[in-house]
Write a protein that holds these residues in place. Structure first.
Motif, PDB file in Angstrom:
ATOM      1  N   TRP A 111       0.818  -1.207   0.000  1.00 38.55           N
ATOM      2  CA  TRP A 111       0.000   0.000   0.000  1.00 38.55           C
ATOM      3  C   TRP A 111       0.853   1.259   0.000  1.00 38.55           C
ATOM      4  O   TRP A 111       0.500   2.257  -0.627  1.00 38.55           O
ATOM      5  CB  TRP A 111      -0.941   0.001   1.209  1.00 38.55           C
ATOM      6  CG  TRP A 111      -2.177  -0.802   0.974  1.00 38.55           C
ATOM      7  CD1 TRP A 111      -2.498  -2.008   1.519  1.00 38.55           C
ATOM      8  CD2 TRP A 111      -3.256  -0.454   0.102  1.00 38.55           C
ATOM      9  NE1 TRP A 111      -3.712  -2.441   1.058  1.00 38.55           N
ATOM     10  CE2 TRP A 111      -4.213  -1.511   0.179  1.00 38.55           C
ATOM     11  CE3 TRP A 111      -3.523   0.619  -0.731  1.00 38.55           C
ATOM     12  CZ2 TRP A 111      -5.400  -1.498  -0.540  1.00 38.55           C
ATOM     13  CZ3 TRP A 111      -4.705   0.634  -1.455  1.00 38.55           C
ATOM     14  CH2 TRP A 111      -5.624  -0.408  -1.358  1.00 38.55           C
ATOM     15  N   ASP A 112       1.957   1.234   0.704  1.00 42.63           N
ATOM     16  CA  ASP A 112       2.860   2.388   0.694  1.00 42.63           C
ATOM     17  C   ASP A 112       3.401   2.653  -0.707  1.00 42.63           C
ATOM     18  O   ASP A 112       3.501   3.809  -1.142  1.00 42.63           O
ATOM     19  CB  ASP A 112       4.021   2.158   1.663  1.00 42.63           C
ATOM     20  CG  ASP A 112       3.579   2.149   3.112  1.00 42.63           C
ATOM     21  OD1 ASP A 112       2.596   2.847   3.424  1.00 42.63           O
ATOM     22  OD2 ASP A 112       4.204   1.440   3.925  1.00 42.63           O
ATOM     23  N   ARG A 143       8.436  19.532   6.976  1.00 41.07           N
ATOM     24  CA  ARG A 143       9.602  19.756   6.116  1.00 41.07           C
ATOM     25  C   ARG A 143      10.643  18.657   6.281  1.00 41.07           C
ATOM     26  O   ARG A 143      11.604  18.603   5.503  1.00 41.07           O
ATOM     27  CB  ARG A 143      10.219  21.113   6.426  1.00 41.07           C
ATOM     28  CG  ARG A 143       9.322  22.278   6.032  1.00 41.07           C
ATOM     29  CD  ARG A 143      10.063  23.589   6.106  1.00 41.07           C
ATOM     30  NE  ARG A 143      10.484  23.909   7.468  1.00 41.07           N
ATOM     31  CZ  ARG A 143      11.334  24.894   7.770  1.00 41.07           C
ATOM     32  NH1 ARG A 143      11.852  25.631   6.804  1.00 41.07           N
ATOM     33  NH2 ARG A 143      11.642  25.129   9.029  1.00 41.07           N
ATOM     34  N   GLY A 144      10.437  17.783   7.256  1.00 40.83           N
ATOM     35  CA  GLY A 144      11.353  16.650   7.419  1.00 40.83           C
ATOM     36  C   GLY A 144      10.824  15.364   6.829  1.00 40.83           C
ATOM     37  O   GLY A 144      11.547  14.365   6.750  1.00 40.83           O
ATOM     38  N   THR A 145       9.559  15.361   6.383  1.00 41.07           N
ATOM     39  CA  THR A 145       8.963  14.144   5.828  1.00 41.07           C
ATOM     40  C   THR A 145       8.304  14.404   4.466  1.00 41.07           C
ATOM     41  O   THR A 145       8.753  13.903   3.445  1.00 41.07           O
ATOM     42  CB  THR A 145       7.905  13.577   6.808  1.00 41.07           C
ATOM     43  OG1 THR A 145       6.957  14.616   7.119  1.00 41.07           O
ATOM     44  CG2 THR A 145       8.560  13.093   8.085  1.00 41.07           C
ATOM     45  N   ALA A 189       5.216   7.183   5.798  1.00 42.13           N
ATOM     46  CA  ALA A 189       4.611   6.117   6.593  1.00 42.13           C
ATOM     47  C   ALA A 189       4.056   6.623   7.919  1.00 42.13           C
ATOM     48  O   ALA A 189       2.967   6.217   8.344  1.00 42.13           O
ATOM     49  CB  ALA A 189       5.627   5.003   6.832  1.00 42.13           C
ATOM     50  N   ASN A 190       4.751   7.508   8.592  1.00 43.36           N
ATOM     51  CA  ASN A 190       4.350   7.978   9.913  1.00 43.36           C
ATOM     52  C   ASN A 190       3.821   9.419   9.907  1.00 43.36           C
ATOM     53  O   ASN A 190       3.747  10.054  10.959  1.00 43.36           O
ATOM     54  CB  ASN A 190       5.528   7.871  10.884  1.00 43.36           C
ATOM     55  CG  ASN A 190       5.970   6.434  11.077  1.00 43.36           C
ATOM     56  OD1 ASN A 190       5.139   5.525  11.182  1.00 43.36           O
ATOM     57  ND2 ASN A 190       7.285   6.212  11.113  1.00 43.36           N
ATOM     58  N   VAL A 191       3.459   9.919   8.734  1.00 44.08           N
ATOM     59  CA  VAL A 191       2.883  11.256   8.642  1.00 44.08           C
ATOM     60  C   VAL A 191       1.479  11.230   9.248  1.00 44.08           C
ATOM     61  O   VAL A 191       0.727  10.263   9.051  1.00 44.08           O
ATOM     62  CB  VAL A 191       2.833  11.707   7.170  1.00 44.08           C
ATOM     63  CG1 VAL A 191       2.032  12.996   7.012  1.00 44.08           C
ATOM     64  CG2 VAL A 191       4.238  11.893   6.629  1.00 44.08           C
TER      65      VAL A 191
END
Length: 259
Positions: free
Chosen positions: A4-5, A158-160, A179-181
């Motif tokens: 899915w990712d 801004r880091g992801t 993934a962790n947003v």
């Protein structure tokens, strides 16, 4: 990272980008008469003259903020003295102003389109889909900003999200960055991607036909040859020029027939 990712954060964005580019080329090549904003100003103007400027100015501010926040690396801004605090402050308050203008504008436009029968009749299925996607993009983006940036502890996208988008543009995608947003940021990105996918098939193509040349084009000077304009700044009529008159209509005479 799972299937899915890969589908959501690699395949879907690249399909949207390909359709966006190729779709605009084909639309311009084969449907230039349809390349228009399909203005409905003649049907209703009172709400339009308020809603349209608010939406367009707001969305331009939103676009500028996204360009700076997503495409300009964090290190570059820090090099020019824009610290994290000042960036967060400017993005939050300027983004809030832009969001208020955009939301107010699109609400007025939707109310106008729904309550004006003639405008509603001119609304196509693709128009409704476009407005729905626009509302979802704006709504999810505003909700994420309010939840995490204003009332929350803050989220450094801004880091992801930013390096993920830049990676897509240079053909080095990294789906693990998304993934962790937070969930509403993910929904905002997916809705925006769907909007870009459908963009070439909607009235949004008029964005690329903005009349920017009108600002710098030369003036068109009109001069009259009427005699009453002599001395008012225009050149008087020259000799040999005779003003043409509209020919008079022929008069009919009724003849009496002998009895």
């Amino acid at each position: 990272m799972n299937t899915w990712d890969i589908l959501l954060w690699v395949a879907f964005p690249y399909v949207a980008m390909a359709v966006f580019v190729v779709g605009h080329i084909l639309r311009y090549r084969f449907d230039q008469f349809g390349w228009t904003s399909r203005s409905s100003q003649t049907y209703e103007n009172r709400l339009l003259r308020w809603g349209s400027p608010m939406f367009h100015y707001g969305i331009l501010m939103v676009f500028g903020g996204h360009v700076v926040g997503l495409l300009v690396p964090k290190a570059w801004l820090e090099f020019f003295g824009v610290t994290e605090h000042w960036y967060h402050l400017g993005a939050t308050w300027l983004g809030t102003v832009a969001a208020v203008l955009t939301i107010a504008g699109i609400v007025l436009l939707l109310i106008r389109r729904r309550l004006t029968p003639r405008v509603m009749l001119a609304t196509t299925v693709m128009d409704k889909t476009m407005y729905l996607l626009l509302a979802l993009v704006i709504g999810f983006g505003t909700l994420a900003t309010v939840m995490y940036q204003i009332f929350g502890a803050g989220y450094d996208y801004r880091g992801t999200i930013s390096p993920w988008i830049r990676g897509l543009l240079i053909l080095q995608p990294d789906p693990s960055l998304m993934a962790n947003v937070p969930f509403f940021f993910q929904l905002h990105v997916l809705a925006a991607t769907a909007l870009f996918l459908l963009w070439p098939f909607t009235r949004l193509v008029h964005v690329f036909s903005a009349p920017l040349g009108y600002i710098v084009r030369p003036y068109i000077v009109y001069r009259s040859r009427d005699a009453h304009t002599v001395g008012s700044g225009s050149r008087g009529p020259r000799r040999g020029w005779e003003k043409s008159e509209r020919p008079a209509a022929p008069t009919r005479t009724r003849q009496r027939t002998p009895r």
